[in-house]
Write a protein that holds these residues in place. Structure first.
Motif, PDB file in Angstrom:
ATOM      1  N   THR A  18     -66.859 -40.018  28.938  1.00  0.00           N
ATOM      2  CA  THR A  18     -68.204 -40.000  29.520  1.00  0.00           C
ATOM      3  C   THR A  18     -69.219 -39.452  28.522  1.00  0.00           C
ATOM      4  OG1 THR A  18     -67.311 -39.759  31.747  1.00  0.00           O
ATOM      5  CG2 THR A  18     -69.608 -39.111  31.421  1.00  0.00           C
ATOM      6  N   ILE A  19     -68.861 -38.392  27.839  1.00  0.00           N
ATOM      7  CA  ILE A  19     -69.760 -37.825  26.831  1.00  0.00           C
ATOM      8  C   ILE A  19     -70.051 -38.850  25.740  1.00  0.00           C
ATOM      9  CG2 ILE A  19     -69.918 -36.094  24.976  1.00  0.00           C
ATOM     10  CD1 ILE A  19     -68.384 -34.177  26.924  1.00  0.00           C
ATOM     11  N   PHE A  20     -69.012 -39.522  25.270  1.00  0.00           N
ATOM     12  CA  PHE A  20     -69.211 -40.524  24.214  1.00  0.00           C
ATOM     13  C   PHE A  20     -69.988 -41.737  24.717  1.00  0.00           C
ATOM     14  CE2 PHE A  20     -66.470 -37.980  21.670  1.00  0.00           C
ATOM     15  CZ  PHE A  20     -66.726 -38.353  20.363  1.00  0.00           C
ATOM     16  N   ARG A  21     -69.797 -42.114  25.987  1.00  0.00           N
ATOM     17  CA  ARG A  21     -70.593 -43.213  26.567  1.00  0.00           C
ATOM     18  C   ARG A  21     -72.067 -42.828  26.602  1.00  0.00           C
ATOM     19  NH1 ARG A  21     -72.344 -43.809  31.769  1.00  0.00           N
ATOM     20  NH2 ARG A  21     -70.794 -42.341  32.553  1.00  0.00           N
ATOM     21  N   LEU A  22     -72.359 -41.602  27.013  1.00  0.00           N
ATOM     22  CA  LEU A  22     -73.743 -41.151  27.077  1.00  0.00           C
ATOM     23  C   LEU A  22     -74.358 -41.016  25.685  1.00  0.00           C
ATOM     24  CD1 LEU A  22     -73.419 -38.522  29.953  1.00  0.00           C
ATOM     25  CD2 LEU A  22     -74.293 -40.871  30.099  1.00  0.00           C
ATOM     26  N   LEU A  23     -73.565 -40.555  24.712  1.00  0.00           N
ATOM     27  CA  LEU A  23     -74.050 -40.490  23.325  1.00  0.00           C
ATOM     28  C   LEU A  23     -74.367 -41.885  22.791  1.00  0.00           C
ATOM     29  CD1 LEU A  23     -71.708 -37.804  21.704  1.00  0.00           C
ATOM     30  CD2 LEU A  23     -74.198 -37.669  21.943  1.00  0.00           C
ATOM     31  N   LEU A  24     -73.490 -42.825  23.067  1.00  0.00           N
ATOM     32  CA  LEU A  24     -73.727 -44.202  22.626  1.00  0.00           C
ATOM     33  C   LEU A  24     -74.979 -44.755  23.291  1.00  0.00           C
ATOM     34  CD1 LEU A  24     -72.764 -46.599  20.942  1.00  0.00           C
ATOM     35  CD2 LEU A  24     -71.322 -47.276  22.884  1.00  0.00           C
TER      36      LEU A  24
END
Length: 149
Positions: A18-24
């Motif tokens: 989720t963190i990486f999805r939001l960063l992307l």
């Protein structure tokens, strides 16, 4: 036998995903805004010369798509698998621009040597994998959640 696409795969993702999805999503949103404002000239360098469209139109349209994908990654968690697939496809579709920048030795975004432009080419598959992993799209595919078989 006809294959049908499922409406909304239910793929759970972990906190790190989720963190990486939001960063992307945030990076795509920022890049899309850059297409339309401060980095427009830099993005023109990535439009392949062989593309039969106005380069500025390509930059604007790809910026609008990036804004849409970025917002979707940030806000449409329920549809994250489909957004992840669309984002991965987008990264594949813009890859010829990166190749063109390398082959034609066009400087932009501090990619001012053959080495830096070449290294950039290897980052594009990382972006594809990032989109598929962070949204659970890869796992949904492996679990058979994307298509009825």
């Amino acid at each position: 036998m006809i294959t049908q696409i499922r409406q909304t795969p239910n793929q759970k993702t972990g906190l790190l995903q989720t963190i990486f999805r939001l960063l992307l999503g945030a990076n795509l949103l920022l890049a899309g805004i850059g297409h339309l404002t401060w980095a427009r000239i830099e993005f023109l360098a990535q439009v392949p010369t062989w593309l039969p469209l106005d380069p500025d139109l390509v930059v604007v349209l790809s910026g609008v798509v990036e804004i849409g994908l970025g917002l979707s990654l940030l806000l449409l968690g329920r549809y994250k698998v489909w957004v992840g697939l669309a984002t991965a496809l987008f990264f594949v579709l813009i890859f010829p621009g990166n190749i063109s920048q390398y082959v034609n030795r066009i400087d932009a975004f501090n990619l001012n040597s053959d080495t830096t432009r070449l290294v950039r080419l290897f980052f594009q598959p990382v972006l594809v994998a990032w989109a598929l992993w962070s949204t659970g799209a890869w796992q949904a595919y492996r679990n058979g959640q994307l298509f009825n078989r």
